[in-house]
Design an enzyme around this catalytic site. Structure first.
Site: not given
Length: 137
Positions: A115, A49, A112, A9, A126
């Protein structure tokens, strides 16, 4: 041979740990079958998302994912989906096991670092969302 999808990310790219993330996947025995850098548009992030569209954090998640470049990874290997998720650690780095990517590098549940697909169906969606057939090796 199982395939999964992972993203470094924007916070991981900003922290300059792309190589560290890829290295951890490779050291665990997984192979990078596709890799590219991108800077998502709002529409691309919302589409990716979409499953979270009704959740209260959706807008913040989309804004975070478009805040900078990210690295898209197609990973393959035996048990790749579960294995990559174990290497990543719990979504909240406070709950992540020692030695996981999120425990070692993440700042918060929102920022975080990575993913990873959570199921075969998710991985298929994905991977197809970001990699065409010519980009998979």
């Amino acid at each position: 041979m199982e395939r999964t999808f992972s993203i470094v990310k924007p916070d991981g790219v900003q922290k300059n740990i792309i190589g560290e993330v890829v290295s951890r996947y490779e050291k665990a025995g997984y192979r990078v079958a596709g890799i590219k850098m991108a800077h998502l548009t709002k529409a691309q992030a919302e589409g990716f998302y979409a499953v979270h569209a009704k959740r209260p954090f959706f807008g913040e998640l989309v804004n975070f994912m478009i805040s900078g470049p990210l690295v898209l990874l197609l990973i393959e290997g035996e048990g790749a989906i579960k294995g990559v998720r174990e290497l990543m650690g719990a979504t909240d780095p406070k709950d992540a096991d020692e030695g996981t990517i999120r425990k070692d590098f993440a700042d918060s549940i929102e920022s975080n670092i990575v993913h990873g697909s959570d199921a075969p169906e998710t991985a298929a969606f994905e991977i197809a969302y970001f990699f065409n057939a010519l980009e998979q090796f």
